[in-house]
Design a protein around this motif. Structure first.
Motif, PDB file in Angstrom:
ATOM      1  N   SER A  85     -11.723   2.532  -5.451  1.00 50.54           N
ATOM      2  CA  SER A  85     -10.875   2.636  -4.259  1.00 50.54           C
ATOM      3  C   SER A  85     -10.651   1.243  -3.689  1.00 50.54           C
ATOM      4  O   SER A  85     -11.367   0.306  -3.999  1.00 50.54           O
ATOM      5  CB  SER A  85     -11.518   3.537  -3.212  1.00 50.54           C
ATOM      6  N   GLY A 118      -1.857   1.985   5.459  1.00 55.37           N
ATOM      7  CA  GLY A 118      -3.120   2.713   5.363  1.00 55.37           C
ATOM      8  C   GLY A 118      -4.242   1.794   4.939  1.00 55.37           C
ATOM      9  O   GLY A 118      -4.029   0.807   4.258  1.00 55.37           O
ATOM     10  N   ILE A 163      -6.976   3.292  -0.311  1.00 60.34           N
ATOM     11  CA  ILE A 163      -6.140   3.699  -1.446  1.00 60.34           C
ATOM     12  C   ILE A 163      -7.060   4.076  -2.599  1.00 60.34           C
ATOM     13  O   ILE A 163      -7.884   3.271  -3.039  1.00 60.34           O
ATOM     14  CB  ILE A 163      -5.202   2.566  -1.924  1.00 60.34           C
ATOM     15  N   SER A 164      -6.926   5.280  -3.111  1.00 60.36           N
ATOM     16  CA  SER A 164      -7.696   5.704  -4.284  1.00 60.36           C
ATOM     17  C   SER A 164      -7.132   5.018  -5.523  1.00 60.36           C
ATOM     18  O   SER A 164      -5.928   4.951  -5.720  1.00 60.36           O
ATOM     19  CB  SER A 164      -7.608   7.222  -4.445  1.00 60.36           C
ATOM     20  N   GLN A 165      -8.014   4.487  -6.371  1.00 58.25           N
ATOM     21  CA  GLN A 165      -7.615   3.786  -7.597  1.00 58.25           C
ATOM     22  C   GLN A 165      -8.264   4.445  -8.809  1.00 58.25           C
ATOM     23  O   GLN A 165      -8.836   3.797  -9.668  1.00 58.25           O
ATOM     24  CB  GLN A 165      -8.066   2.327  -7.520  1.00 58.25           C
ATOM     25  N   ALA A 194      -2.580   3.455  -8.047  1.00 53.78           N
ATOM     26  CA  ALA A 194      -2.674   4.537  -7.072  1.00 53.78           C
ATOM     27  C   ALA A 194      -1.876   5.725  -7.585  1.00 53.78           C
ATOM     28  O   ALA A 194      -0.700   5.590  -7.911  1.00 53.78           O
ATOM     29  CB  ALA A 194      -2.130   4.077  -5.720  1.00 53.78           C
ATOM     30  N   ASP A 238      -0.797   8.776  -3.934  1.00 54.51           N
ATOM     31  CA  ASP A 238      -0.999   8.109  -2.644  1.00 54.51           C
ATOM     32  C   ASP A 238       0.363   7.645  -2.137  1.00 54.51           C
ATOM     33  O   ASP A 238       1.233   7.314  -2.930  1.00 54.51           O
ATOM     34  CB  ASP A 238      -1.945   6.910  -2.824  1.00 54.51           C
ATOM     35  N   ASN A 239       0.534   7.602  -0.824  1.00 54.84           N
ATOM     36  CA  ASN A 239       1.820   7.152  -0.279  1.00 54.84           C
ATOM     37  C   ASN A 239       2.012   5.648  -0.426  1.00 54.84           C
ATOM     38  O   ASN A 239       3.105   5.139  -0.247  1.00 54.84           O
ATOM     39  CB  ASN A 239       1.949   7.558   1.197  1.00 54.84           C
ATOM     40  N   GLN A 240       0.948   4.912  -0.736  1.00 52.90           N
ATOM     41  CA  GLN A 240       1.043   3.461  -0.920  1.00 52.90           C
ATOM     42  C   GLN A 240       1.130   3.131  -2.407  1.00 52.90           C
ATOM     43  O   GLN A 240       0.461   3.739  -3.217  1.00 52.90           O
ATOM     44  CB  GLN A 240      -0.192   2.770  -0.343  1.00 52.90           C
ATOM     45  N   LYS A 241       1.957   2.163  -2.731  1.00 55.55           N
ATOM     46  CA  LYS A 241       2.033   1.678  -4.101  1.00 55.55           C
ATOM     47  C   LYS A 241       1.018   0.552  -4.270  1.00 55.55           C
ATOM     48  O   LYS A 241       0.955  -0.356  -3.454  1.00 55.55           O
ATOM     49  CB  LYS A 241       3.434   1.175  -4.403  1.00 55.55           C
TER      50      LYS A 241
END
Length: 166
Positions: free
Chosen positions: A20, A33, A36-38, A61, A64-67
């Protein structure tokens, strides 16, 4: 799962981690955020010489809403303990993170591999990714990971004290 700790006789390992990314709350607010889960994180490592192992890893990711996709390269030093059941290490390296744009980071940290057989181990690692302030698309953050390691040839482990015939 993570790939770690080999020796001159057994040079290659593969790892699969739960990982993460954790930003500070202030940086997370600016980036969309703070977590971020990785997972999954894939790694391939090769023992080189004198306790030095080169490791390449990639994770992205998913859901997740983040790239955030990271390509990491590190040099790890195991204090000459690569044949032991417990293998602590420190490392330094670099990454390219693809988020809003491509950003380089300087990475450093520590970890430990607990080998429970000649082929499989459990790895835990903490990485700090330093991003220069001039890159607005990325901020410095930590990346903890936990995973399994697979040794392609198997390892000849140093026997535990309690298993010896002394």
């Amino acid at each position: 799962m993570s790939l770690y700790s080999q020796s001159a006789d057994n040079k290659w390992t593969f790892g699969l981690d739960l990982a993460s990314v954790k930003y500070s709350d202030a940086d997370g607010a600016n980036l969309g955020g703070s977590f971020i889960s990785q997972t999954p994180r894939f790694s391939l490592a090769k023992y080189m010489f004198s306790g030095i192992t080169f490791v390449g890893s990639v994770s992205t990711a998913i859901g997740d809403n983040q790239k955030y996709t990271t390509f990491d390269g590190i040099a790890r030093y195991d204090f000459g303990t690569s044949q032991n059941n417990v293998v602590p290490y420190i490392f330094i390296g670099g990454s390219f993170i693809k988020a809003a744009s491509l950003t380089p980071t300087l990475d450093f940290g520590a970890g430990n591999t607990f080998w429970f057989s000649d082929k499989y181990g459990l790895n835990i690692q903490m990485m700090y990714k330093y991003s220069q302030d001039k890159f607005a698309s990325q901020k410095s953050h930590i990346m903890p990971s936990l995973g399994l390691v697979y040794s392609f040839k198997g390892r000849s482990l140093v026997p535990r004290l309690w298993n010896s015939n002394r």
